[in-house]
Design a protein around this motif. Structure first.
Motif, mmCIF file in Angstrom:
data_model
loop_
_atom_site.group_PDB
_atom_site.id
_atom_site.type_symbol
_atom_site.label_atom_id
_atom_site.label_comp_id
_atom_site.label_asym_id
_atom_site.label_seq_id
_atom_site.Cartn_x
_atom_site.Cartn_y
_atom_site.Cartn_z
ATOM 1 N N GLN A 1 0.826 -1.196 0.000
ATOM 2 C CA GLN A 1 0.000 0.000 0.000
ATOM 3 C C GLN A 1 0.869 1.259 0.000
ATOM 4 O O GLN A 1 0.554 2.245 -0.664
ATOM 5 C CB GLN A 1 -0.921 0.016 1.230
ATOM 6 N N VAL A 2 1.954 1.202 0.736
ATOM 7 C CA VAL A 2 2.866 2.346 0.774
ATOM 8 C C VAL A 2 3.381 2.647 -0.623
ATOM 9 O O VAL A 2 3.464 3.796 -1.044
ATOM 10 C CB VAL A 2 4.037 2.058 1.740
ATOM 11 N N GLU A 3 3.686 1.595 -1.416
ATOM 12 C CA GLU A 3 4.182 1.806 -2.767
ATOM 13 C C GLU A 3 3.122 2.442 -3.657
ATOM 14 O O GLU A 3 3.389 3.348 -4.433
ATOM 15 C CB GLU A 3 4.620 0.473 -3.379
ATOM 16 N N ASP A 4 1.884 2.002 -3.515
ATOM 17 C CA ASP A 4 0.822 2.524 -4.357
ATOM 18 C C ASP A 4 0.452 3.950 -4.011
ATOM 19 O O ASP A 4 -0.017 4.699 -4.862
ATOM 20 C CB ASP A 4 -0.423 1.641 -4.229
ATOM 21 N N LYS A 5 0.653 4.347 -2.739
ATOM 22 C CA LYS A 5 0.194 5.655 -2.292
ATOM 23 C C LYS A 5 1.349 6.491 -1.753
ATOM 24 O O LYS A 5 1.190 7.256 -0.813
ATOM 25 C CB LYS A 5 -0.869 5.491 -1.211
ATOM 26 N N ALA A 6 2.501 6.325 -2.368
ATOM 27 C CA ALA A 6 3.695 6.990 -1.831
ATOM 28 C C ALA A 6 3.559 8.499 -1.834
ATOM 29 O O ALA A 6 4.021 9.174 -0.917
ATOM 30 C CB ALA A 6 4.930 6.578 -2.641
ATOM 31 N N ASP A 7 2.956 9.052 -2.857
ATOM 32 C CA ASP A 7 2.836 10.507 -2.936
ATOM 33 C C ASP A 7 1.968 11.068 -1.814
ATOM 34 O O ASP A 7 2.126 12.221 -1.411
ATOM 35 C CB ASP A 7 2.231 10.902 -4.281
ATOM 36 N N LEU B 1 11.724 -6.299 -10.173
ATOM 37 C CA LEU B 1 12.759 -5.397 -9.682
ATOM 38 C C LEU B 1 14.093 -6.022 -10.061
ATOM 39 O O LEU B 1 14.313 -7.218 -9.826
ATOM 40 C CB LEU B 1 12.651 -5.228 -8.162
ATOM 41 N N ARG B 2 14.964 -5.246 -10.687
ATOM 42 C CA ARG B 2 16.252 -5.787 -11.124
ATOM 43 C C ARG B 2 17.391 -5.043 -10.460
ATOM 44 O O ARG B 2 17.390 -3.812 -10.393
ATOM 45 C CB ARG B 2 16.391 -5.681 -12.642
ATOM 46 N N LYS C 1 9.144 -7.110 -6.543
ATOM 47 C CA LYS C 1 8.865 -5.732 -6.932
ATOM 48 C C LYS C 1 8.222 -4.923 -5.807
ATOM 49 O O LYS C 1 8.416 -3.704 -5.707
ATOM 50 C CB LYS C 1 7.948 -5.755 -8.163
ATOM 51 N N LYS C 2 7.440 -5.583 -4.919
ATOM 52 C CA LYS C 2 6.711 -4.853 -3.889
ATOM 53 C C LYS C 2 7.630 -4.124 -2.914
ATOM 54 O O LYS C 2 7.183 -3.223 -2.199
ATOM 55 C CB LYS C 2 5.789 -5.802 -3.118
ATOM 56 N N PHE C 3 8.903 -4.481 -2.888
ATOM 57 C CA PHE C 3 9.846 -3.821 -1.977
ATOM 58 C C PHE C 3 10.496 -2.579 -2.614
ATOM 59 O O PHE C 3 11.265 -1.898 -1.956
ATOM 60 C CB PHE C 3 10.954 -4.797 -1.558
ATOM 61 N N HIS C 4 10.203 -2.308 -3.878
ATOM 62 C CA HIS C 4 10.917 -1.258 -4.592
ATOM 63 C C HIS C 4 10.809 0.106 -3.926
ATOM 64 O O HIS C 4 11.807 0.799 -3.705
ATOM 65 C CB HIS C 4 10.421 -1.177 -6.039
ATOM 66 N N ALA C 5 9.579 0.532 -3.606
ATOM 67 C CA ALA C 5 9.394 1.875 -3.041
ATOM 68 C C ALA C 5 10.122 2.025 -1.712
ATOM 69 O O ALA C 5 10.734 3.060 -1.438
ATOM 70 C CB ALA C 5 7.906 2.176 -2.873
#
Length: 593
Positions: free
Chosen positions: A179-185, A228-229, A246-250
């Motif tokens: 959720q943090v990644e989706d709503k980072a802004d 994520l690469r 990928k979910k850890f990217h943000a």
């Protein structure tokens, strides 16, 4: 660009060095050359003798073992090391002290050490472990290889999988992270909290530690639609690494931003920052660049390794003819010397090494850099800041009021900077700078395209140097093979044909690496420089005034004895330093560079 293919840190006293001469293992001249280099660079004497090829590492180790009364051991020959020996010494101590335990009894531990003259290692280890410790002398390369083989790798797939599994066991935490990644802004505080979670901190630490241990120059963290690469640039080539989901990217991006003092909420514009970490008692500076991309931010982290700076110029890989021209320019009272090449070709290392050789108490050296990658004692370095008006031209104008002897401009980017630098040279200053061009002759064309008048270039220019870095063959798995001389001729280019035609034998022995643990299966370890150095003679000055083409200038330079990048690469190929594939990759296929 070190001359050796692995890290060596071997001490040698002057008395032991004299014994080497007495027993005719090296000559007195070679010892004196190493001693002179030691005064300049500060490296350990034993390391210098090996780096310069004056003595083989194994012969020197056997000699030291005999003279110091310490047994010599080859870890490669003793077989598997028992688990109880490995468990006796923590990985952090083994790596920090550069030792490897290989035998354990009830009250005694036997360890391999790299430097017999570092008498404190065994005493420290004895106090820490509370048992008798016996030291045996071994190659540092073998000790490092044993570390990688027996100690759990910080960058292994298993390490990342363990962390991911620990985080996935807590489904609520994993959902919250997504959720943090989706709503980072909209959720800066949530993103910051996620970045401080223990699994995310461990992931980032493992990524950075793995890059440092692999001797990578850059870390690339890239997001794609579903993946994520993570890639490391090792010896100039990118290698893909195990990556978390990928979910850890943000959260990983936020963690890197926090470490480098960047704004974690800003994801619309590029950001640049720096951070300093401490690993195994050594401080490492890192430069961070964050770039917004469609799937998510990309982060590239440059690992700034100061160990390659301020080295003796002869260790960089210059051919003797090129080194003579470069030194002549360094000794000139005034003029412009340009170092050219693409990003990542080692220009900073060359310039810093040149400045280190000029850095004496009676010389005032000033540099304008963007950014200042390394801080050098005794040199006045200015960080360019365009936002406040501290541009390259502004810095150069100020320098001229600071009574400089030597000026270094990080990069000539426009006509104004080039003109001021040339005028500084014409008023009695030695000026070093860089320019992004493919070879030496094209540098003249590039300056003309900037609008710099030919008479200014002709009057001020002393030397132009173009360079590349090419990978060296791993010494641990190096093997030879024969090819026909005609095969070398087919590689193309007049430089290759010229040197191949001079060979007497019909068959030529070349070398390659078959791949081993030391080189991670690539067959390459370490890099060396290729240097094309053009002396600006009266004939070249006249061609510049006549606005001659780059091809005409290059032809004249070769008549004067200039070695092109391809010619230098062929020399390294025939001397067994690199492979034909690497030579073709680094230099142009047509042989023009």
């Amino acid at each position: 660009m070190a001359a050796t293919q692995h890290v060596i840190s071997l001490g040698l006293s002057r008395r032991l060095a004299d014994f080497l001469v007495e027993e005719k293992l090296i000559s007195a001249d070679k010892l004196q050359e190493a001693l002179d280099a030691q005064k300049i660079g500060g490296e350990k004497l034993g390391s210098l003798l090996i780096e310069k090829g004056f003595i083989e590492e194994e012969k020197l180790l056997q000699f030291l073992a005999e003279k110091t009364g310490i047994s010599y051991v080859s870890l490669a020959d003793i077989g598997e090391i028992p688990e109880e020996a490995i468990a006796a010494v923590p990985e952090s101590i083994a790596r920090q002290k550069m030792l490897m335990p290989f035998n354990k009894t009830k009250d005694r531990l036997t360890v391999a050490i790299a430097d017999p003259l570092d008498v404190m290692i065994l005493d420290d280890l004895k106090m820490q472990l509370g048992c008798d410790v016996i030291g045996c002398l071994a190659s540092e390369a073998e000790i490092s290889a044993a570390h990688e083989k027996y100690y759990k790798q910080a960058t292994s797939q298993e390490a990342l999988e363990d962390i991911v599994k620990q985080q996935s066991d807590n489904e609520a935490a994993a959902d919250e992270l997504e959720q943090v990644e989706d709503k980072a802004d909209k959720a800066e505080s949530g993103l910051e909290q996620a970045a401080e979670d223990a699994p995310v901190i461990k992931m980032v630490n493992l990524i950075i530690a793995g890059a440092i241990k692999a001797k990578a120059s850059d870390i690339h963290i890239e997001a794609y639609a579903k993946d994520l690469r993570i890639r490391y640039r090792i010896d100039g080539v990118l290698h893909e690494q195990p990556s978390p989901p990928k979910k850890f990217h943000a959260a990983i991006c936020a963690r890197v931003k926090i470490m480098s003092n960047l704004n974690i909420a800003e994801r619309r514009v590029p950001q640049d920052g720096r951070m300093r970490i401490k690993m195994e008692g050594k401080e490492v500076d890192m430069r961070v660049s964050v770039l917004p991309c469609a799937p998510g931010e990309k982060i590239v982290t440059r690992i700034l390794d100061s160990s390659g700076l301020k080295v003796n110029m002869t260790q960089l890989g210059f051919e003797p003819e090129a080194m003579a021209v470069f030194k002549k320019a360094m000794e000139a009272p005034y003029g412009v010397a340009l170092v050219t090449g693409p990003t990542g070709s080692g220009k900073s290392t060359t310039l810093y090494s040149a400045l280190a050789n000029l850095n004496t108490p009676d010389c005032n050296i000033m540099t304008a850099e963007d950014p200042v990658e390394y801080q050098l004692a005794g040199i006045n370095q200015v960080q360019i800041n365009n936002q406040v008006g501290l541009t390259f031209p502004a810095a150069l104008r100020s320098f001229l009021r600071q009574d400089p002897d030597v000026i270094m401009v990080g990069e000539i980017r426009d006509q104004e900077t080039a003109t001021i630098a040339i005028n500084a040279a014409l008023t009695g200053h030695l000026v070093f700078s860089t320019l992004h061009t493919n070879d030496t002759s094209q540098t003249i064309t590039r300056l003309g395209m900037m609008g710099v008048e030919p008479f200014l270039v002709s009057s001020a220019m002393l030397m132009i140097e173009a360079q590349r870095l090419l990978r060296g063959i791993c010494l641990k798995c190096k093997e030879g093979y024969e090819v026909e001389k005609d095969w070398l001729l087919k590689l193309g280019g007049p430089e290759v044909q010229l040197q191949a035609a001079s060979l007497v034998n019909k068959k030529i022995t070349l070398y390659k690496g078959k791949g081993c643990e030391n080189c991670a299966g690539t067959g390459y370890r370490g890099r060396q420089g290729l240097y094309e150095v053009m002396e600006v003679t009266d004939a070249i000055r006249q061609l510049i005034l006549d606005r001659a083409s780059a091809k005409q200038i290059k032809t004249q330079s070769m008549k004067q004895g200039m070695l092109t990048l391809r010619m230098c690469a062929v020399r390294k190929l025939l001397s067994g330093v690199t492979t034909a594939e690497e030579m073709m990759r680094v230099t142009a296929a047509d042989g023009d560079t």
